[in-house]
Design a protein around this motif. Structure first.
Motif, PDB file in Angstrom:
ATOM      1  N   TYR A   1       0.831  -1.199   0.000  1.00  0.00           N
ATOM      2  CA  TYR A   1       0.000   0.000   0.000  1.00  0.00           C
ATOM      3  C   TYR A   1       0.871   1.257   0.000  1.00  0.00           C
ATOM      4  CZ  TYR A   1      -3.380   3.537   1.419  1.00  0.00           C
ATOM      5  OH  TYR A   1      -4.153   4.673   1.476  1.00  0.00           O
ATOM      6  N   PHE A   2       1.925   1.242   0.794  1.00  0.00           N
ATOM      7  CA  PHE A   2       2.814   2.400   0.852  1.00  0.00           C
ATOM      8  C   PHE A   2       3.485   2.619  -0.505  1.00  0.00           C
ATOM      9  CE2 PHE A   2       6.499   4.934   1.950  1.00  0.00           C
ATOM     10  CZ  PHE A   2       6.013   5.783   2.935  1.00  0.00           C
ATOM     11  N   ALA A   3       3.869   1.517  -1.176  1.00  0.00           N
ATOM     12  CA  ALA A   3       4.483   1.633  -2.508  1.00  0.00           C
ATOM     13  C   ALA A   3       3.509   2.253  -3.510  1.00  0.00           C
ATOM     14  CB  ALA A   3       4.949   0.264  -2.994  1.00  0.00           C
ATOM     15  N   VAL A   4       2.226   1.890  -3.400  1.00  0.00           N
ATOM     16  CA  VAL A   4       1.219   2.488  -4.279  1.00  0.00           C
ATOM     17  C   VAL A   4       1.072   3.976  -3.983  1.00  0.00           C
ATOM     18  CG1 VAL A   4      -1.243   2.515  -4.846  1.00  0.00           C
ATOM     19  CG2 VAL A   4      -0.035   0.337  -4.647  1.00  0.00           C
TER      20      VAL A   4
ATOM     21  N   ALA B   1      11.657   9.589  -5.695  1.00  0.00           N
ATOM     22  CA  ALA B   1      12.313   8.435  -6.307  1.00  0.00           C
ATOM     23  C   ALA B   1      13.145   7.668  -5.281  1.00  0.00           C
ATOM     24  CB  ALA B   1      13.196   8.893  -7.468  1.00  0.00           C
ATOM     25  N   ALA B   2      13.799   8.382  -4.372  1.00  0.00           N
ATOM     26  CA  ALA B   2      14.597   7.723  -3.339  1.00  0.00           C
ATOM     27  C   ALA B   2      13.706   6.865  -2.442  1.00  0.00           C
ATOM     28  CB  ALA B   2      15.344   8.771  -2.512  1.00  0.00           C
ATOM     29  N   VAL B   3      12.540   7.393  -2.086  1.00  0.00           N
ATOM     30  CA  VAL B   3      11.592   6.619  -1.278  1.00  0.00           C
ATOM     31  C   VAL B   3      11.113   5.398  -2.063  1.00  0.00           C
ATOM     32  CG1 VAL B   3       9.330   6.641  -0.165  1.00  0.00           C
ATOM     33  CG2 VAL B   3      10.843   8.619   0.057  1.00  0.00           C
ATOM     34  N   ALA B   4      10.794   5.600  -3.346  1.00  0.00           N
ATOM     35  CA  ALA B   4      10.309   4.494  -4.184  1.00  0.00           C
ATOM     36  C   ALA B   4      11.351   3.389  -4.287  1.00  0.00           C
ATOM     37  CB  ALA B   4       9.957   5.017  -5.577  1.00  0.00           C
ATOM     38  N   ILE B   5      12.609   3.756  -4.506  1.00  0.00           N
ATOM     39  CA  ILE B   5      13.673   2.764  -4.635  1.00  0.00           C
ATOM     40  C   ILE B   5      13.873   2.010  -3.326  1.00  0.00           C
ATOM     41  CG2 ILE B   5      16.155   2.482  -5.003  1.00  0.00           C
ATOM     42  CD1 ILE B   5      15.966   4.924  -6.911  1.00  0.00           C
ATOM     43  N   THR B   6      13.872   2.744  -2.214  1.00  0.00           N
ATOM     44  CA  THR B   6      14.063   2.111  -0.903  1.00  0.00           C
ATOM     45  C   THR B   6      12.930   1.144  -0.584  1.00  0.00           C
ATOM     46  OG1 THR B   6      15.220   4.091  -0.115  1.00  0.00           O
ATOM     47  CG2 THR B   6      14.400   2.550   1.548  1.00  0.00           C
ATOM     48  N   VAL B   7      11.692   1.590  -0.814  1.00  0.00           N
ATOM     49  CA  VAL B   7      10.534   0.736  -0.542  1.00  0.00           C
ATOM     50  C   VAL B   7      10.554  -0.503  -1.429  1.00  0.00           C
ATOM     51  CG1 VAL B   7       8.011   0.591  -0.661  1.00  0.00           C
ATOM     52  CG2 VAL B   7       9.092   2.621   0.304  1.00  0.00           C
ATOM     53  N   PHE B   8      10.866  -0.322  -2.713  1.00  0.00           N
ATOM     54  CA  PHE B   8      10.901  -1.455  -3.642  1.00  0.00           C
ATOM     55  C   PHE B   8      11.941  -2.486  -3.211  1.00  0.00           C
ATOM     56  CE2 PHE B   8      12.886  -3.484  -7.338  1.00  0.00           C
ATOM     57  CZ  PHE B   8      11.789  -4.140  -7.880  1.00  0.00           C
ATOM     58  N   ALA B   9      13.158  -2.008  -2.862  1.00  0.00           N
ATOM     59  CA  ALA B   9      14.222  -2.929  -2.460  1.00  0.00           C
ATOM     60  C   ALA B   9      13.845  -3.685  -1.185  1.00  0.00           C
ATOM     61  CB  ALA B   9      15.524  -2.159  -2.254  1.00  0.00           C
ATOM     62  N   PHE B  10      13.286  -2.963  -0.199  1.00  0.00           N
ATOM     63  CA  PHE B  10      12.894  -3.620   1.051  1.00  0.00           C
ATOM     64  C   PHE B  10      11.750  -4.603   0.819  1.00  0.00           C
ATOM     65  CE2 PHE B  10      10.251  -3.811   4.899  1.00  0.00           C
ATOM     66  CZ  PHE B  10      11.182  -4.345   5.790  1.00  0.00           C
TER      67      PHE B  10
END
Length: 438
Positions: free
Chosen positions: A103-106, A149-158
């Motif tokens: 949900y956070f990624a969305v 983008a930094a948040v998106a990359i971090t969330v995706f990796a985690f």
């Protein structure tokens, strides 16, 4: 497959679905108003922050509290009712965390969509020669984009890291469950393949397919309200004219049409894909038995079995041809549909470039979410095939008769003596070396 990882799986999944529906209905029914009464008053949409501030607004903080409450109550119930299941820390609490991360990624996509509107409006003013736009405005927007983008990359990796561990724990649970029964299952044909290969493939497919399904649901929950609010900027739709919530209504009707249309066109594919697994397995089985028994895998039998393989593949090629034609047609129509319905509004000059970009992105997100089943059809069929093989394996463990489709005979009709031998020769049905891998 499920009881090894989830406590009382049937009740668990039913309760999870019911509790999720209750949570959604309460949130959209009076949950937000409850938050306002407690002091979590959301900002007007035109005052919503663009950038990292999107994730710490008062309505977001209220949602975090709301989700934590529903998750904790559900987890606490199963912590007591689950009977101290070995894997419930991962299966219960881990599932809840995966849903929240998705949900956070969305919401990161929503934040990027809001940025896209501001960027488009700034770009339009610059093209029009508006002297109020400076170089610093664009650099500030690029900085905001970098933060998102930094948040998106971090969330995706985690997310990928945690989901990979989650799914491997599921595979470990299945592996341990079957291995504990090894003295009992080692005599079942293909036991080694079921335990090693099918559990591995099951986990691998669930890793991608499960997250994609949750993402599709969360995207709908996040972007449908966006489309509903953006509908206030739309004057009318082509052909139908003025209707309530035009963007919201058009997105749902178009997406449902696409899903039903493609599902109807490809209705024969799941059965053919499953049958393909069966004919391939029958051919492979005869070759494996031919390694140990001279009276198996004779040229006539192999030729007939491979003829079944070829026949099924040719059917698949034919049906996929018109399915791909229909799918390509719809995808290309979908690319311009959001622009098509906005033509009257664009011509009237009532929306900006930024608003147009925001509507197009939100519309595409909703449309793609509705088409999840169609886009994932082949993968879903593969998962169902693996599920059926493991169910057959578990039925053999429990001594339960297999479903009729799993007893279907793919031996060549011409080879009656070979087929009869398969049914009556116990030395073939129970080879002297049961520990051998197939």
């Amino acid at each position: 497959m499920f009881q090894s990882f989830f406590p009382k799986p049937k009740l668990f999944f039913i309760s999870a679905i019911v509790w999720s529906i209750i949570g959604i209905l309460v949130w959209y029914g009076f949950g937000r108003e409850l938050g306002e009464s407690l002091g979590f008053t959301p900002l007007p949409r035109d005052q919503q922050p663009v950038g990292l501030g999107h994730f710490v607004t008062v309505d977001f903080i209220w949602f975090y509290i709301y989700y934590a409450f529903f998750s904790l109550t559900f987890g606490a119930f199963w912590w007591v009712f689950g009977g101290n299941h070995r894997w419930q820390l991962w299966s219960v609490w881990g599932s809840s965390l995966i849903i929240f991360i998705t949900y956070f990624a969305v919401q990161v996509s929503v934040a990027l969509n809001n940025w896209n509107r501001l960027y488009g409006d700034t770009l339009q003013r610059a093209f029009e020669g508006n002297q109020g736009v400076t170089v610093g405005d664009f650099y500030s927007l690029f900085l905001i984009f970098a933060q998102i983008a930094a948040v998106a990359i971090t969330v995706f990796a985690f997310q990928r890291f945690f989901v990979s561990h989650y799914v491997f724990r599921w595979r470990t649970a299945m592996n341990d469950y079957y291995v504990d029964l090894w003295p009992k299952v080692r005599h079942i044909e293909g036991a080694s393949q079921r335990i090693q290969e099918d559990t591995m493939r099951f986990a691998s497919i669930m890793e991608g397919l499960g997250v994609s399904m949750i993402d599709a649901v969360m995207t709908l929950l996040a972007f449908l309200p966006v489309l509903f609010s953006l509908s206030s900027y739309i004057t009318e739709l082509p052909i139908v004219g003025h209707i309530p919530a035009p963007l919201f209504t058009a997105a749902i009707i178009w997406s449902i049409f696409g899903t039903v249309f493609l599902a109807s066109v490809g209705i024969k594919l799941p059965g053919l894909e499953f049958r393909n697994q069966r004919v391939e397995a029958a051919y492979r089985k005869e070759l494996v038995l031919g390694e140990d028994y001279e009276n198996r895998a004779d040229p006539l039998t192999l030729a007939e079995l491979f003829r079944n393989v070829r026949k099924n593949y040719f059917k698949l090629y034919f049906h996929y041809t018109y399915f791909n034609l229909a799918r390509s047609f719809f995808i290309n129509a979908d690319n311009i549909f959001s622009t098509f319905i906005l033509v009257p509004t664009i011509v009237s000059g009532t929306i900006t470039l930024g608003l147009f970009n925001q509507i197009s992105t939100a519309f595409g997100q909703v449309s793609n979410s509705f088409q999840y089943l169609v886009n994932s059809w082949t993968t879903i069929v593969e998962l169902l095939s693996i599920h059926k093989r493991l169910k057959s394996f578990e039925a053999a463990i429990a001594g339960i008769d297999l479903p009729e489709i799993d007893q279907e005979d793919y031996m060549a009709p011409m080879d009656h003596h070979v087929r009869d031998a398969t049914k009556t020769d116990t030395s073939i049905a129970n080879p002297p070396d049961p520990g051998r891998n197939d």
